[in-house]
Design a protein around this motif. Structure first.
Motif, PDB file in Angstrom:
ATOM      1  N   GLU A   1       0.816  -1.309  -0.010  1.00  0.00           N
ATOM      2  CA  GLU A   1       0.110   0.064   0.126  1.00  0.00           C
ATOM      3  C   GLU A   1       0.980   1.213  -0.027  1.00  0.00           C
ATOM      4  N   VAL A   2       0.233   2.275  -0.718  1.00  0.00           N
ATOM      5  CA  VAL A   2       0.980   3.660  -0.773  1.00  0.00           C
ATOM      6  C   VAL A   2       0.675   4.422   0.508  1.00  0.00           C
ATOM      7  N   SER A   3       1.522   4.955   1.456  1.00  0.00           N
ATOM      8  CA  SER A   3       1.331   5.793   2.464  1.00  0.00           C
ATOM      9  C   SER A   3       0.587   7.123   2.051  1.00  0.00           C
ATOM     10  N   LEU A   4      -0.120   7.736   2.915  1.00  0.00           N
ATOM     11  CA  LEU A   4      -0.626   8.793   2.875  1.00  0.00           C
ATOM     12  C   LEU A   4       0.371  10.169   2.648  1.00  0.00           C
ATOM     13  N   GLN A   5       1.632   9.889   3.222  1.00  0.00           N
ATOM     14  CA  GLN A   5       2.571  10.865   3.196  1.00  0.00           C
ATOM     15  C   GLN A   5       3.048  10.944   1.548  1.00  0.00           C
TER      16      GLN A   5
ATOM     17  N   LEU B   1      -5.048  11.632  -5.299  1.00  0.00           N
ATOM     18  CA  LEU B   1      -6.497  11.793  -4.723  1.00  0.00           C
ATOM     19  C   LEU B   1      -7.167  10.321  -4.986  1.00  0.00           C
ATOM     20  N   LEU B   2      -7.276   9.948  -6.160  1.00  0.00           N
ATOM     21  CA  LEU B   2      -7.627   8.509  -6.466  1.00  0.00           C
ATOM     22  C   LEU B   2      -6.973   7.368  -5.508  1.00  0.00           C
ATOM     23  N   GLY B   3      -5.642   7.468  -5.344  1.00  0.00           N
ATOM     24  CA  GLY B   3      -5.082   6.647  -4.575  1.00  0.00           C
ATOM     25  C   GLY B   3      -5.565   6.421  -2.973  1.00  0.00           C
ATOM     26  N   ALA B   4      -5.903   7.513  -2.639  1.00  0.00           N
ATOM     27  CA  ALA B   4      -6.344   7.718  -1.237  1.00  0.00           C
ATOM     28  C   ALA B   4      -7.752   7.042  -1.193  1.00  0.00           C
TER      29      ALA B   4
ATOM     30  N   GLY C   1     -10.549  -2.304  -2.971  1.00  0.00           N
ATOM     31  CA  GLY C   1     -10.041  -3.601  -3.454  1.00  0.00           C
ATOM     32  C   GLY C   1      -8.968  -4.219  -2.585  1.00  0.00           C
ATOM     33  N   TYR C   2      -8.045  -4.587  -3.568  1.00  0.00           N
ATOM     34  CA  TYR C   2      -6.756  -5.633  -2.797  1.00  0.00           C
ATOM     35  C   TYR C   2      -5.782  -4.519  -2.232  1.00  0.00           C
ATOM     36  N   THR C   3      -5.624  -3.438  -2.798  1.00  0.00           N
ATOM     37  CA  THR C   3      -4.802  -2.465  -2.264  1.00  0.00           C
ATOM     38  C   THR C   3      -5.494  -1.158  -1.971  1.00  0.00           C
ATOM     39  N   PRO C   4      -6.301  -1.471  -0.895  1.00  0.00           N
ATOM     40  CA  PRO C   4      -7.116  -0.038  -0.460  1.00  0.00           C
ATOM     41  C   PRO C   4      -6.045   1.176   0.022  1.00  0.00           C
ATOM     42  N   GLY C   5      -6.854   2.470  -0.183  1.00  0.00           N
ATOM     43  CA  GLY C   5      -6.114   3.596  -0.049  1.00  0.00           C
ATOM     44  C   GLY C   5      -6.208   3.990   1.471  1.00  0.00           C
ATOM     45  N   PRO C   6      -5.616   5.086   1.831  1.00  0.00           N
ATOM     46  CA  PRO C   6      -5.642   5.410   3.324  1.00  0.00           C
ATOM     47  C   PRO C   6      -7.062   5.652   3.890  1.00  0.00           C
ATOM     48  N   MET C   7      -7.920   6.472   3.162  1.00  0.00           N
ATOM     49  CA  MET C   7      -9.187   6.767   3.555  1.00  0.00           C
ATOM     50  C   MET C   7     -10.035   5.400   3.745  1.00  0.00           C
TER      51      MET C   7
ATOM     52  N   PHE D   1     -18.981   8.334   3.252  1.00  0.00           N
ATOM     53  CA  PHE D   1     -19.778   9.400   2.184  1.00  0.00           C
ATOM     54  C   PHE D   1     -18.585  10.259   1.742  1.00  0.00           C
ATOM     55  N   LEU D   2     -17.555  10.677   2.667  1.00  0.00           N
ATOM     56  CA  LEU D   2     -16.553  11.660   2.471  1.00  0.00           C
ATOM     57  C   LEU D   2     -15.531  10.748   1.312  1.00  0.00           C
ATOM     58  N   THR D   3     -15.407   9.691   1.598  1.00  0.00           N
ATOM     59  CA  THR D   3     -14.679   8.971   0.351  1.00  0.00           C
ATOM     60  C   THR D   3     -15.312   9.010  -0.997  1.00  0.00           C
TER      61      THR D   3
END
Length: 395
Positions: free
Chosen positions: A268-272, A291-294, A298-304, A342-344
């Motif tokens: 996963e990619v960090s928020l930083q 932003l889409l990464g956050a 799926g398999y590699t969910p983002g920080p949000m 909702f925010l996501t």
């Protein structure tokens, strides 16, 4: 321990410090092995957690498995069966409770794992051979089971636990309970510690404050639900600990979770890093992708998405506490999880709109050099600005 005046039956198991400490020492050693193994495996991965040195990772796991077998041989092999016998005997003496059947299943599972481990130890393969590595690898799940769950067996086998002696009559208990309930309504009943007794009832220590005086009391039942009672009052925690029901091991949120058999982490990619991608980007698409990464699922969910998962899991934990306050907090966390959901969706829509914007940053946003050119050797240094003259202060 059984008093000398009442000798144990012939089939009883003497519980000695060596027996009760064996599982604890094994768990401590396994914790060290686990930390060392994680550090070694981290060195075989890239920054996203993907294994890039498969050979080194296999060697690290082989070292971990061999060290775990040695730890079991040293600490538990001479005591495992005796420990389980003592634990089963103590379990048979417990009052009926919801956790008894689960503990019995744990002891049965530990016995099966011990049998597999002993069977392998009796027929060891050639040291250092591929067959030995395969044998140790097959034993890891059984060794991990003992590291994860033997605390239940050692806790049961510990016979030096006091039985509760009620110091209050029924009338005194009612009086103290009414005083504590009145203090709770005033906000002057300060809860300090809680545990479960062998009968499955929660015990809570609290400071009962009246007229600037504080008395330590013990409550039985959920302090936030009707029906709880004061079962004793004490001068200090040590006195309370000598006579109150001893704590039993707490439960787990999910029965199939193992500290020593964790699933491989998902890359996963960090928020930083996503923030850095936006700062270093030059087109609207660069910021859109971050932003889409956050909010990626799926398999590699983002920080949000991970944050929403954390709230949902914490809500499950709070609900599993089976208390009034726990259920209230669970509802709050669940509501926060829905807000994050909702925010996501809002962030995802904004990111897609930003990605559809065909634009780049204007050229007047020029970069600033971090390293300025060094002056020529024969160049005089710049004249420093004149120092401000401060008038002298007179007394």
């Amino acid at each position: 321990m059984t008093p000398a005046s009442n000798p144990p039956p012939d089939d009883s198991v003497p519980v000695t410090p060596e027996l009760t400490d064996s599982a604890r020492n094994f768990r401590l050693r396994m914790a060290v092995i686990d930390r060392e193994s994680e550090a070694a495996l981290d060195m075989t991965c890239d920054r996203y957690g993907r294994t890039v040195h498969a050979g080194a990772a296999a060697a690290a796991r082989a070292h971990r498995n061999r060290a775990a077998v040695e730890a079991y041989t040293t600490h538990l092999a001479p005591h495992a069966d005796t420990l389980l016998d003592a634990a089963r005997r103590a379990l048979d003496e417990l009052p009926p409770a919801r956790h008894v059947a689960g503990w019995r299943a744990v002891l049965d599972g530990l016995a099966a794992s011990a049998a597999e481990i002993h069977r392998a130890l009796d027929r060891p393969d050639t040291p250092g051979s591929p067959a030995e590595r395969a044998q140790h690898s097959a034993l890891w799940a059984h060794l991990a089971a003992w590291a994860d769950h033997s605390f239940i067996a050692s806790d049961l086998a510990d016979q030096n636990k006091q039985h509760h002696r009620a110091p209050l009559t029924d009338e005194e208990q009612q009086t103290w309970s009414e005083r504590a309930q009145a203090a709770q309504k005033r906000g002057e009943l300060e809860l300090t510690e809680s545990w479960y007794a062998a009968d499955g009832q929660p015990i809570t220590l609290a400071h009962l404050i009246e007229n600037d005086d504080s008395t330590l009391v013990a409550l039985r039942g959920d302090p936030d639900a009707p029906g709880w009672q004061v079962i004793g009052h004490y001068a200090h925690e040590y006195e309370a600990g000598k006579v109150l029901p001893a704590p039993v091991p707490p439960g787990v949120l999910r029965a199939d979770v193992s500290r020593f058999n964790r699933p491989a982490p998902v890359p996963e990619v960090s928020l930083q890093e996503l923030i850095r991608d936006v700062v270093e980007g030059q087109t609207a698409g660069d910021a859109s992708e971050a932003l889409l990464g956050a909010v990626q699922r799926g398999y590699t969910p983002g920080p949000m998405v991970r944050l929403q998962e954390l709230l949902e899991t914490s809500s499950q934990f709070a609900s599993a506490l089976a208390t009034v306050q726990g259920r209230q907090i669970a509802a709050r966390l669940s509501a926060l999880g829905r807000q994050i959901e909702f925010l996501t969706r809002e962030v995802e829509e904004a990111a897609e709109d930003l990605g559809a914007t065909v634009a780049v940053l204007p050229p007047h946003r020029t970069p600033v050099l971090r390293v300025r050119p060094r002056p020529a050797v024969d160049t005089a240094p710049p004249t420093p600005p004149p120092r401000a003259i401060t008038p002298a202060r007179h007394r």
